[in-house]
Design a protein around this motif. Sequence first.
Motif, PDB file in Angstrom:
ATOM      1  N   GLY A 225       0.801  -1.212   0.000  1.00 26.66           N
ATOM      2  CA  GLY A 225       0.000   0.000   0.000  1.00 26.66           C
ATOM      3  C   GLY A 225       0.835   1.265   0.000  1.00 26.66           C
ATOM      4  O   GLY A 225       0.492   2.243   0.657  1.00 26.66           O
ATOM      5  N   GLY A 290      -4.917  -5.624  -6.605  1.00 27.76           N
ATOM      6  CA  GLY A 290      -4.633  -4.996  -5.324  1.00 27.76           C
ATOM      7  C   GLY A 290      -4.314  -3.519  -5.479  1.00 27.76           C
ATOM      8  O   GLY A 290      -4.752  -2.681  -4.683  1.00 27.76           O
ATOM      9  N   ASN A 293      -7.628  -1.809  -6.457  1.00 22.05           N
ATOM     10  CA  ASN A 293      -8.547  -1.742  -5.316  1.00 22.05           C
ATOM     11  C   ASN A 293      -8.131  -0.671  -4.320  1.00 22.05           C
ATOM     12  O   ASN A 293      -8.986   0.008  -3.751  1.00 22.05           O
ATOM     13  CB  ASN A 293      -8.621  -3.103  -4.615  1.00 22.05           C
ATOM     14  CG  ASN A 293      -9.605  -4.046  -5.282  1.00 22.05           C
ATOM     15  OD1 ASN A 293     -10.581  -3.612  -5.883  1.00 22.05           O
ATOM     16  ND2 ASN A 293      -9.343  -5.336  -5.183  1.00 22.05           N
ATOM     17  N   GLN A 294      -6.829  -0.513  -4.100  1.00 25.58           N
ATOM     18  CA  GLN A 294      -6.417   0.508  -3.139  1.00 25.58           C
ATOM     19  C   GLN A 294      -6.827   1.902  -3.612  1.00 25.58           C
ATOM     20  O   GLN A 294      -7.322   2.714  -2.826  1.00 25.58           O
ATOM     21  CB  GLN A 294      -4.909   0.477  -2.906  1.00 25.58           C
ATOM     22  CG  GLN A 294      -4.453   1.661  -2.051  1.00 25.58           C
ATOM     23  CD  GLN A 294      -3.146   1.433  -1.354  1.00 25.58           C
ATOM     24  OE1 GLN A 294      -2.986   0.462  -0.623  1.00 25.58           O
ATOM     25  NE2 GLN A 294      -2.204   2.320  -1.574  1.00 25.58           N
ATOM     26  N   ILE A 297     -10.704   2.097  -3.266  1.00 20.67           N
ATOM     27  CA  ILE A 297     -11.180   2.122  -1.880  1.00 20.67           C
ATOM     28  C   ILE A 297     -10.824   3.451  -1.214  1.00 20.67           C
ATOM     29  O   ILE A 297     -11.592   3.976  -0.399  1.00 20.67           O
ATOM     30  CB  ILE A 297     -10.608   0.931  -1.090  1.00 20.67           C
ATOM     31  CG1 ILE A 297     -11.108  -0.387  -1.692  1.00 20.67           C
ATOM     32  CG2 ILE A 297     -11.003   1.016   0.383  1.00 20.67           C
ATOM     33  CD1 ILE A 297     -12.617  -0.501  -1.814  1.00 20.67           C
ATOM     34  N   GLN A 298      -9.671   4.015  -1.557  1.00 23.32           N
ATOM     35  CA  GLN A 298      -9.329   5.344  -1.039  1.00 23.32           C
ATOM     36  C   GLN A 298     -10.380   6.365  -1.458  1.00 23.32           C
ATOM     37  O   GLN A 298     -10.823   7.191  -0.651  1.00 23.32           O
ATOM     38  CB  GLN A 298      -7.945   5.771  -1.546  1.00 23.32           C
ATOM     39  CG  GLN A 298      -6.780   5.095  -0.851  1.00 23.32           C
ATOM     40  CD  GLN A 298      -5.444   5.515  -1.433  1.00 23.32           C
ATOM     41  OE1 GLN A 298      -5.362   6.075  -2.526  1.00 23.32           O
ATOM     42  NE2 GLN A 298      -4.371   5.230  -0.700  1.00 23.32           N
ATOM     43  N   ARG A 335     -12.137  -5.922   3.315  1.00 22.38           N
ATOM     44  CA  ARG A 335     -10.774  -6.438   3.440  1.00 22.38           C
ATOM     45  C   ARG A 335      -9.792  -5.309   3.737  1.00 22.38           C
ATOM     46  O   ARG A 335      -8.813  -5.488   4.454  1.00 22.38           O
ATOM     47  CB  ARG A 335     -10.378  -7.163   2.153  1.00 22.38           C
ATOM     48  CG  ARG A 335      -9.025  -7.853   2.221  1.00 22.38           C
ATOM     49  CD  ARG A 335      -8.838  -8.861   1.092  1.00 22.38           C
ATOM     50  NE  ARG A 335      -9.020  -8.262  -0.215  1.00 22.38           N
ATOM     51  CZ  ARG A 335      -9.991  -8.587  -1.057  1.00 22.38           C
ATOM     52  NH1 ARG A 335     -10.887  -9.495  -0.719  1.00 22.38           N
ATOM     53  NH2 ARG A 335     -10.087  -8.004  -2.237  1.00 22.38           N
ATOM     54  N   SER A 336     -10.071  -4.128   3.209  1.00 21.31           N
ATOM     55  CA  SER A 336      -9.171  -2.990   3.400  1.00 21.31           C
ATOM     56  C   SER A 336      -9.388  -2.278   4.727  1.00 21.31           C
ATOM     57  O   SER A 336      -8.426  -1.860   5.377  1.00 21.31           O
ATOM     58  CB  SER A 336      -9.352  -1.989   2.247  1.00 21.31           C
ATOM     59  OG  SER A 336      -8.587  -0.829   2.450  1.00 21.31           O
ATOM     60  N   THR A 337     -10.653  -2.127   5.143  1.00 23.26           N
ATOM     61  CA  THR A 337     -10.963  -1.301   6.316  1.00 23.26           C
ATOM     62  C   THR A 337     -11.448  -2.093   7.524  1.00 23.26           C
ATOM     63  O   THR A 337     -11.470  -1.567   8.639  1.00 23.26           O
ATOM     64  CB  THR A 337     -12.044  -0.265   5.963  1.00 23.26           C
ATOM     65  OG1 THR A 337     -13.277  -0.950   5.679  1.00 23.26           O
ATOM     66  CG2 THR A 337     -11.628   0.562   4.751  1.00 23.26           C
TER      67      THR A 337
END
Length: 352
Positions: A225, A290, A293-294, A297-298, A335-337
Amino acid sequence: MLLTTLALLDVALRAATIGQLVLLVGVGLNRKPIREGTLLLLAAIACGIAYLLLTAPVPDAAYGMIRNILLLLTDAWAYALWLAAMYFFQEGFSVRHTPIWVRPFVIVWIAWHLYFFGFRGGDGIYHQINHGLSILILAHIIYTALTGLSDDLVDKRRRLRLMLSGALAAYGVMLAIDQLWLGRQLQSATLSLANATLVFASVTWFSVYLLRTNKGSVIPEPDSGFDTRSQTALPHEYVNLKRALDDFIERGDYMQPELDIASMASQLGDKEHRLRRLINRQLGFQNFSGFLNQLRIQKARQWLASPQHASTPIMNIALDLGYGSIGPFNRAFKRSTGLTPTQYRAQFHNQP
């Protein structure tokens, strides 16, 4: 018992292959800490050694009391290889994540295998059924390796996917030849030697691959990340590509539906392999999904916390971010948060 020239060559190749596998076991046990992926790989190697011994051109009686143990490990080889392959190729895969309700069935299945192969010597129709299941499992390994190829950013792991798929496909062809009418036209010694040659070549390549590869670039780890605008010094040849990528992100073009790395590279006017290396080696991501998605999702976190989007349906946010449906968005967000999008939004807009 006298062995023919073909049989002697067959045995020699198997002995050389087993020697390489034993070396890999030693290397694996010497690496600390021993991770789950290492244990799964060692289990697959142990089963592979048993397979090489049991299918050698020597009578079963030569193995005496250990014959059933070799049979048990041989018939577990496909399952052990599947577990190792899933760990290497499937992000987040772990035996420890097996659902609780599945575990009793797994225990019963293992107990049955121990009884059928370890005590009964594989005498029964289930032996043939297990062969069929093993072929399906090997086919699934090939499917998983190839379908994840475009998403994989690690060059060495991409080569591993191709090598493993090719070796298993060749093995499947030999099984088909052996089982169908063509196998009756060929000497069994010839097929056995071809099998030993294929396994020797595959293990030799794999041994060199593992011994020359940094462990961290093979075994998948969570994406780091890194900030996509990191000021870390870039090699000169990547400066322009990094600038183009930053502009691409600034415009929000990463929210295009069904965006893949080939399409992104084309829009950036550069080659796919260069973009893959930039995202992997400079930004720290091992999978394109990945990385994507980052970014998404941000942006989702910003929208969910913003008063302007307080009443926007979660489905609309997912579609606007480029997800094809709400399911993949919800899974990626949690999955991220650690929270669902609804739970995350409630922290900002449902305060008492």
